[in-house]
Design a protein around this motif. Structure first.
Motif, mmCIF file in Angstrom:
data_model
loop_
_atom_site.group_PDB
_atom_site.id
_atom_site.type_symbol
_atom_site.label_atom_id
_atom_site.label_comp_id
_atom_site.label_asym_id
_atom_site.label_seq_id
_atom_site.Cartn_x
_atom_site.Cartn_y
_atom_site.Cartn_z
ATOM 1 N N CYS A 197 0.750 -1.263 0.027
ATOM 2 C CA CYS A 197 -0.117 0.013 0.101
ATOM 3 C C CYS A 197 1.049 1.154 0.047
ATOM 4 O O CYS A 197 0.545 2.293 -0.673
ATOM 5 C CB CYS A 197 -0.814 0.031 1.260
ATOM 6 N N ARG A 198 1.780 1.232 0.956
ATOM 7 C CA ARG A 198 2.811 2.588 0.895
ATOM 8 C C ARG A 198 3.532 2.350 -0.509
ATOM 9 O O ARG A 198 3.332 3.751 -1.029
ATOM 10 C CB ARG A 198 3.896 2.312 2.043
ATOM 11 N N GLN A 199 3.877 1.800 -1.278
ATOM 12 C CA GLN A 199 4.455 1.570 -2.494
ATOM 13 C C GLN A 199 3.726 2.236 -3.500
ATOM 14 O O GLN A 199 3.857 3.164 -4.294
ATOM 15 C CB GLN A 199 5.451 0.336 -3.013
ATOM 16 N N TYR A 200 2.395 1.919 -3.378
ATOM 17 C CA TYR A 200 1.297 2.051 -4.432
ATOM 18 C C TYR A 200 1.061 3.579 -3.904
ATOM 19 O O TYR A 200 0.624 4.152 -5.314
ATOM 20 C CB TYR A 200 -0.042 1.013 -4.231
ATOM 21 N N ILE A 201 0.880 3.945 -2.814
ATOM 22 C CA ILE A 201 0.722 5.386 -2.662
ATOM 23 C C ILE A 201 1.657 6.398 -3.346
ATOM 24 O O ILE A 201 1.062 7.363 -4.115
ATOM 25 C CB ILE A 201 0.454 5.591 -1.145
ATOM 26 N N LYS A 202 2.730 6.038 -3.269
ATOM 27 C CA LYS A 202 3.868 6.692 -3.916
ATOM 28 C C LYS A 202 3.904 6.811 -5.268
ATOM 29 O O LYS A 202 3.963 7.803 -6.102
ATOM 30 C CB LYS A 202 5.353 6.379 -3.289
ATOM 31 N N HIS A 203 3.580 5.677 -5.834
ATOM 32 C CA HIS A 203 3.489 5.227 -7.246
ATOM 33 C C HIS A 203 2.285 6.321 -7.819
ATOM 34 O O HIS A 203 2.352 7.063 -8.884
ATOM 35 C CB HIS A 203 3.205 3.931 -7.534
ATOM 36 N N MET A 204 1.300 6.107 -7.156
ATOM 37 C CA MET A 204 -0.116 6.833 -7.676
ATOM 38 C C MET A 204 -0.058 8.359 -7.598
ATOM 39 O O MET A 204 -0.349 9.245 -8.522
ATOM 40 C CB MET A 204 -1.147 6.324 -6.923
ATOM 41 N N GLU A 205 0.561 8.728 -6.441
ATOM 42 C CA GLU A 205 1.009 10.093 -6.368
ATOM 43 C C GLU A 205 1.787 10.747 -7.509
ATOM 44 O O GLU A 205 1.449 11.780 -8.072
ATOM 45 C CB GLU A 205 1.643 10.534 -4.674
ATOM 46 N N ALA A 206 2.879 10.122 -7.896
ATOM 47 C CA ALA A 206 3.891 10.569 -8.954
ATOM 48 C C ALA A 206 3.191 10.519 -10.126
ATOM 49 O O ALA A 206 3.100 11.215 -11.158
ATOM 50 C CB ALA A 206 5.025 9.498 -8.854
ATOM 51 N N LEU A 207 2.339 9.447 -10.421
ATOM 52 C CA LEU A 207 1.777 9.163 -11.809
ATOM 53 C C LEU A 207 0.665 10.201 -12.032
ATOM 54 O O LEU A 207 0.685 10.739 -13.072
ATOM 55 C CB LEU A 207 0.940 7.863 -11.699
ATOM 56 N N ILE A 208 -0.287 10.605 -10.928
ATOM 57 C CA ILE A 208 -1.362 11.184 -11.104
ATOM 58 C C ILE A 208 -0.795 12.669 -11.107
ATOM 59 O O ILE A 208 -1.433 13.515 -12.010
ATOM 60 C CB ILE A 208 -2.464 11.161 -10.052
ATOM 61 N N CYS A 209 -0.044 12.930 -9.926
ATOM 62 C CA CYS A 209 0.479 14.456 -10.038
ATOM 63 C C CYS A 209 1.256 14.793 -11.085
ATOM 64 O O CYS A 209 1.231 15.952 -11.578
ATOM 65 C CB CYS A 209 1.065 14.818 -8.574
ATOM 66 N N GLY A 210 2.090 13.897 -11.584
ATOM 67 C CA GLY A 210 2.821 14.214 -12.779
ATOM 68 C C GLY A 210 2.074 14.665 -14.080
ATOM 69 O O GLY A 210 2.635 15.375 -15.098
ATOM 70 N N GLY A 211 0.723 14.122 -14.076
ATOM 71 C CA GLY A 211 0.100 14.349 -15.360
ATOM 72 C C GLY A 211 -1.112 15.447 -15.105
ATOM 73 O O GLY A 211 -1.666 16.385 -15.913
ATOM 74 N N MET A 212 -1.188 15.915 -13.544
ATOM 75 C CA MET A 212 -1.994 16.964 -13.457
ATOM 76 C C MET A 212 -1.556 18.377 -12.957
ATOM 77 O O MET A 212 -2.332 19.590 -13.221
ATOM 78 C CB MET A 212 -2.807 16.596 -12.157
#
Length: 225
Positions: A197-212
């Motif tokens: 979960c911690r790894q996925y949170i970091k991954h999703m933050e980078a993925l979504i924020c990088g595009g938004m």
């Protein structure tokens, strides 16, 4: 599962002050977590709760009514958290990151939630699907609309369609849990642990924020990390 159940939905969901109904919901929740499955029988729920199985019909109408009430109970907590987050005096980008983490942790805390959503939306009755849309999908989509509007107005977010955003975020979070069984067979990955979960949170933050994020806010966010 759907073909074996009475899929009519009770007119009213039980209130939180009904001890017997609460016992049944707690027992159903605990069994689903223990078994990593929503395939639990009424007799199992009755045994776990110490309540007569006949009372399921009295309080919920049928098993689908109990499942709907359980999802409504868990969703109510998450919707309240959304309103609290939106009211906080912090930047929209910070709210976005907290929301991403909150969604993933909620699915981890209630590992049966995504399966219940899929079942009630696609395999139960039309009435059940309508109820799920009202107390889960609609409030979440409305929160996304307001958060995105706030972020765009603050100059932190690019213009993002809220429906596409909802589809991207919820779909990605949902698939971590719903698609885990398929991935485990294909790649041998293990269960969703706290570390995953911690790894996925970091991954999703980078993925979504990088595009938004706008270019200025992206630079500021990177400097802050």
């Amino acid at each position: 599962m759907g073909s074996q159940l009475n899929t009519s939905v009770p007119a009213r969901l039980p209130g939180g002050k009904n001890t017997t109904a609460d016992k049944l919901l707690v027992a159903a929740s605990e069994l689903m977590i223990e078994r990593s499955s929503i395939e639990v029988s009424l007799s199992d729920i009755a045994l776990k709760s110490g309540v007569n199985a006949a009372l399921v019909k009295y309080h919920f109408g049928n098993k689908d009514g109990l499942l709907l009430a359980l999802l409504a109970r868990d969703a109510a907590t998450e919707v309240a958290n959304l309103e609290y987050l939106l009211a906080q005096p912090i930047a929209p980008t910070a709210k976005l990151k907290l929301h991403i983490a909150g969604i993933i942790r909620a699915y981890h805390q209630f590992p049966y939630m995504n399966r219940l959503i899929h079942y009630l939306l696609h395999e139960s009755s039309v009435d059940a699907a309508d109820e799920v849309s009202k107390f889960f999908v609609a409030p979440l989509l409305d929160f996304h609309r307001r958060l995105l509007t706030e972020g765009i107005k603050a100059g932190e977010f690019r213009s993002i369609d809220p429906v596409l955003f909802y589809t991207s975020l919820i779909g990605a979070c949902d698939h971590l849990f719903f698609g885990r069984h398929a991935m485990s067979r294909a790649t041998g990955v293990g269960p969703v642990t706290d570390e995953v979960c911690r790894q996925y949170i970091k991954h999703m933050e980078a993925l979504i924020c990088g595009g938004m994020l706008t270019s200025n806010n992206e630079t500021a966010a990177s400097a802050a990390e």
